[in-house]
Motif scaffolding. Structure first.
Motif, PDB file in Angstrom:
ATOM      1  N   TYR A 192       0.801  -1.229   0.000  1.00 25.90           N
ATOM      2  CA  TYR A 192       0.000   0.000   0.000  1.00 25.90           C
ATOM      3  C   TYR A 192       0.827   1.269   0.000  1.00 25.90           C
ATOM      4  O   TYR A 192       0.272   2.354   0.066  1.00 25.90           O
ATOM      5  CB  TYR A 192      -0.951  -0.007   1.206  1.00 25.90           C
ATOM      6  N   ASP A 193       2.141   1.169  -0.046  1.00 29.36           N
ATOM      7  CA  ASP A 193       2.972   2.365  -0.114  1.00 29.36           C
ATOM      8  C   ASP A 193       2.986   2.888  -1.544  1.00 29.36           C
ATOM      9  O   ASP A 193       2.982   2.109  -2.492  1.00 29.36           O
ATOM     10  CB  ASP A 193       4.406   2.072   0.325  1.00 29.36           C
ATOM     11  N   PRO A 194       3.047   4.225  -1.737  1.00 30.33           N
ATOM     12  CA  PRO A 194       3.119   4.762  -3.096  1.00 30.33           C
ATOM     13  C   PRO A 194       4.490   4.482  -3.701  1.00 30.33           C
ATOM     14  O   PRO A 194       5.454   4.205  -2.981  1.00 30.33           O
ATOM     15  CB  PRO A 194       2.908   6.267  -2.891  1.00 30.33           C
ATOM     16  N   GLU A 195       4.575   4.572  -5.025  1.00 33.54           N
ATOM     17  CA  GLU A 195       5.846   4.336  -5.697  1.00 33.54           C
ATOM     18  C   GLU A 195       6.822   5.439  -5.336  1.00 33.54           C
ATOM     19  O   GLU A 195       6.448   6.608  -5.240  1.00 33.54           O
ATOM     20  CB  GLU A 195       5.642   4.304  -7.210  1.00 33.54           C
ATOM     21  N   ARG A 196       8.073   5.048  -5.140  1.00 35.07           N
ATOM     22  CA  ARG A 196       9.097   6.028  -4.785  1.00 35.07           C
ATOM     23  C   ARG A 196       9.537   6.769  -6.040  1.00 35.07           C
ATOM     24  O   ARG A 196       9.691   6.181  -7.105  1.00 35.07           O
ATOM     25  CB  ARG A 196      10.319   5.318  -4.180  1.00 35.07           C
ATOM     26  N   LYS A 197       9.760   8.071  -5.896  1.00 31.99           N
ATOM     27  CA  LYS A 197      10.237   8.866  -7.022  1.00 31.99           C
ATOM     28  C   LYS A 197      11.740   8.658  -7.189  1.00 31.99           C
ATOM     29  O   LYS A 197      12.420   8.210  -6.279  1.00 31.99           O
ATOM     30  CB  LYS A 197       9.959  10.344  -6.779  1.00 31.99           C
ATOM     31  N   GLU A 198      12.228   9.041  -8.369  1.00 29.64           N
ATOM     32  CA  GLU A 198      13.656   8.954  -8.613  1.00 29.64           C
ATOM     33  C   GLU A 198      14.377   9.960  -7.746  1.00 29.64           C
ATOM     34  O   GLU A 198      13.884  11.062  -7.518  1.00 29.64           O
ATOM     35  CB  GLU A 198      13.940   9.296 -10.086  1.00 29.64           C
ATOM     36  N   MET A 199      15.551   9.590  -7.274  1.00 24.61           N
ATOM     37  CA  MET A 199      16.319  10.520  -6.449  1.00 24.61           C
ATOM     38  C   MET A 199      16.916  11.609  -7.338  1.00 24.61           C
ATOM     39  O   MET A 199      17.325  11.351  -8.469  1.00 24.61           O
ATOM     40  CB  MET A 199      17.431   9.792  -5.709  1.00 24.61           C
ATOM     41  N   LYS A 200      16.971  12.818  -6.800  1.00 20.19           N
ATOM     42  CA  LYS A 200      17.557  13.921  -7.546  1.00 20.19           C
ATOM     43  C   LYS A 200      19.072  13.786  -7.525  1.00 20.19           C
ATOM     44  O   LYS A 200      19.663  13.496  -6.497  1.00 20.19           O
ATOM     45  CB  LYS A 200      17.156  15.253  -6.917  1.00 20.19           C
ATOM     46  N   THR A 201      19.677  14.008  -8.683  1.00 20.97           N
ATOM     47  CA  THR A 201      21.128  13.924  -8.755  1.00 20.97           C
ATOM     48  C   THR A 201      21.759  15.300  -8.609  1.00 20.97           C
ATOM     49  O   THR A 201      22.930  15.401  -8.273  1.00 20.97           O
ATOM     50  CB  THR A 201      21.566  13.310 -10.099  1.00 20.97           C
ATOM     51  N   LYS A 202      20.979  16.351  -8.873  1.00 23.24           N
ATOM     52  CA  LYS A 202      21.515  17.697  -8.760  1.00 23.24           C
ATOM     53  C   LYS A 202      21.629  18.055  -7.290  1.00 23.24           C
ATOM     54  O   LYS A 202      20.678  17.915  -6.523  1.00 23.24           O
ATOM     55  CB  LYS A 202      20.592  18.680  -9.467  1.00 23.24           C
ATOM     56  N   ARG A 203      22.802  18.502  -6.899  1.00 22.72           N
ATOM     57  CA  ARG A 203      23.014  18.841  -5.500  1.00 22.72           C
ATOM     58  C   ARG A 203      22.581  20.269  -5.228  1.00 22.72           C
ATOM     59  O   ARG A 203      22.733  21.137  -6.070  1.00 22.72           O
ATOM     60  CB  ARG A 203      24.481  18.683  -5.133  1.00 22.72           C
ATOM     61  N   LYS A 204      22.082  20.467  -4.046  1.00 22.06           N
ATOM     62  CA  LYS A 204      21.679  21.810  -3.671  1.00 22.06           C
ATOM     63  C   LYS A 204      22.902  22.584  -3.200  1.00 22.06           C
ATOM     64  O   LYS A 204      23.922  22.017  -2.855  1.00 22.06           O
ATOM     65  CB  LYS A 204      20.644  21.759  -2.555  1.00 22.06           C
ATOM     66  N   GLY A 205      22.766  23.866  -3.141  1.00 22.42           N
ATOM     67  CA  GLY A 205      23.848  24.713  -2.670  1.00 22.42           C
ATOM     68  C   GLY A 205      23.615  26.131  -3.128  1.00 22.42           C
ATOM     69  O   GLY A 205      22.635  26.440  -3.806  1.00 22.42           O
ATOM     70  N   HIS A 206      24.517  27.007  -2.736  1.00 15.36           N
ATOM     71  CA  HIS A 206      24.389  28.403  -3.127  1.00 15.36           C
ATOM     72  C   HIS A 206      24.986  28.601  -4.517  1.00 15.36           C
ATOM     73  O   HIS A 206      26.036  28.045  -4.840  1.00 15.36           O
ATOM     74  CB  HIS A 206      25.100  29.297  -2.117  1.00 15.36           C
ATOM     75  N   LYS A 207      24.310  29.420  -5.310  1.00 21.44           N
ATOM     76  CA  LYS A 207      24.749  29.672  -6.676  1.00 21.44           C
ATOM     77  C   LYS A 207      26.128  30.327  -6.670  1.00 21.44           C
ATOM     78  O   LYS A 207      26.970  30.016  -7.514  1.00 21.44           O
ATOM     79  CB  LYS A 207      23.734  30.561  -7.376  1.00 21.44           C
ATOM     80  N   CYS A 208      26.368  31.213  -5.702  1.00 21.69           N
ATOM     81  CA  CYS A 208      27.644  31.926  -5.660  1.00 21.69           C
ATOM     82  C   CYS A 208      28.812  30.946  -5.484  1.00 21.69           C
ATOM     83  O   CYS A 208      29.891  31.143  -6.034  1.00 21.69           O
ATOM     84  CB  CYS A 208      27.641  32.974  -4.557  1.00 21.69           C
ATOM     85  N   ASP A 209      28.589  29.869  -4.735  1.00 23.47           N
ATOM     86  CA  ASP A 209      29.655  28.880  -4.547  1.00 23.47           C
ATOM     87  C   ASP A 209      29.964  28.159  -5.853  1.00 23.47           C
ATOM     88  O   ASP A 209      31.126  27.901  -6.172  1.00 23.47           O
ATOM     89  CB  ASP A 209      29.256  27.855  -3.484  1.00 23.47           C
ATOM     90  N   ARG A 210      28.916  27.832  -6.614  1.00 23.82           N
ATOM     91  CA  ARG A 210      29.145  27.163  -7.900  1.00 23.82           C
ATOM     92  C   ARG A 210      29.861  28.091  -8.872  1.00 23.82           C
ATOM     93  O   ARG A 210      30.758  27.666  -9.610  1.00 23.82           O
ATOM     94  CB  ARG A 210      27.812  26.710  -8.503  1.00 23.82           C
ATOM     95  N   ILE A 211      29.462  29.366  -8.884  1.00 23.04           N
ATOM     96  CA  ILE A 211      30.083  30.332  -9.799  1.00 23.04           C
ATOM     97  C   ILE A 211      31.556  30.524  -9.442  1.00 23.04           C
ATOM     98  O   ILE A 211      32.418  30.587 -10.330  1.00 23.04           O
ATOM     99  CB  ILE A 211      29.313  31.669  -9.758  1.00 23.04           C
ATOM    100  N   VAL A 212      31.871  30.594  -8.147  1.00 24.44           N
ATOM    101  CA  VAL A 212      33.262  30.754  -7.717  1.00 24.44           C
ATOM    102  C   VAL A 212      34.092  29.565  -8.195  1.00 24.44           C
ATOM    103  O   VAL A 212      35.208  29.727  -8.695  1.00 24.44           O
ATOM    104  CB  VAL A 212      33.337  30.907  -6.180  1.00 24.44           C
ATOM    105  N   ALA A 213      33.546  28.364  -8.077  1.00 25.73           N
ATOM    106  CA  ALA A 213      34.278  27.173  -8.518  1.00 25.73           C
ATOM    107  C   ALA A 213      34.509  27.217 -10.025  1.00 25.73           C
ATOM    108  O   ALA A 213      35.607  26.879 -10.505  1.00 25.73           O
ATOM    109  CB  ALA A 213      33.500  25.915  -8.127  1.00 25.73           C
TER     110      ALA A 213
END
Length: 131
Positions: free
Chosen positions: A71-92
């Motif tokens: 009776y459990d609903p189907e599990r969604k696919e896990m997100k591969t995109k990591r969260k974080g601040h945009k400024c940190d990605r831009i600096v990298a």
């Protein structure tokens, strides 16, 4: 003799009551198949007839007994995109670009000096032709 019959009846009652979750599962089978939290009926949201706490308890008991809980609903696919601040990605990205450009820097300077030298020579030739 009387005690033997009473012991048998008690043992039979205990044996029947050993799996009360089966009765609950049979009673709430149609309710559980409608969804986890509730369902829409005629444009109105209806909650389940069994509370979330009792549903979770029943689920746990069924799983511990080794049965399947469907009776459990189907599990969604896990997100591969990591969260974080945009400024940190831009600096990298900027640091990676800078490192790449620093590798090319000697050639860029040589090209710049060559262009500047050619421009200077062309200006001198133009002055010499005027005089």
């Amino acid at each position: 003799m009387m005690t033997g019959k009473s012991v048998k009846s008690v043992a039979k009652a205990v044996g029947e009551y050993q799996y009360p979750w089966q009765e609950k599962l049979a009673r709430y089978k149609d309710e559980l198949s409608k969804g986890v939290w509730g369902y829409w009926e005629l444009g109105a949201w209806k909650r389940l007839g069994i509370s979330a706490r009792h549903r979770a308890c029943l689920r746990k008991v069924v799983l511990v007994a080794g049965e399947d809980w469907t009776y459990d609903p189907e599990r969604k696919e896990m997100k591969t995109k990591r969260k974080g601040h945009k400024c940190d990605r831009i600096v990298a990205q900027n640091r990676a670009t800078t490192a790449e450009l620093m590798q090319k820097m000697p050639q860029m300077l040589a090209d710049y000096r060559k262009r500047r030298w050619e421009k200077k020579m062309n200006e001198e030739d133009a002055k010499a032709e005027k005089n």
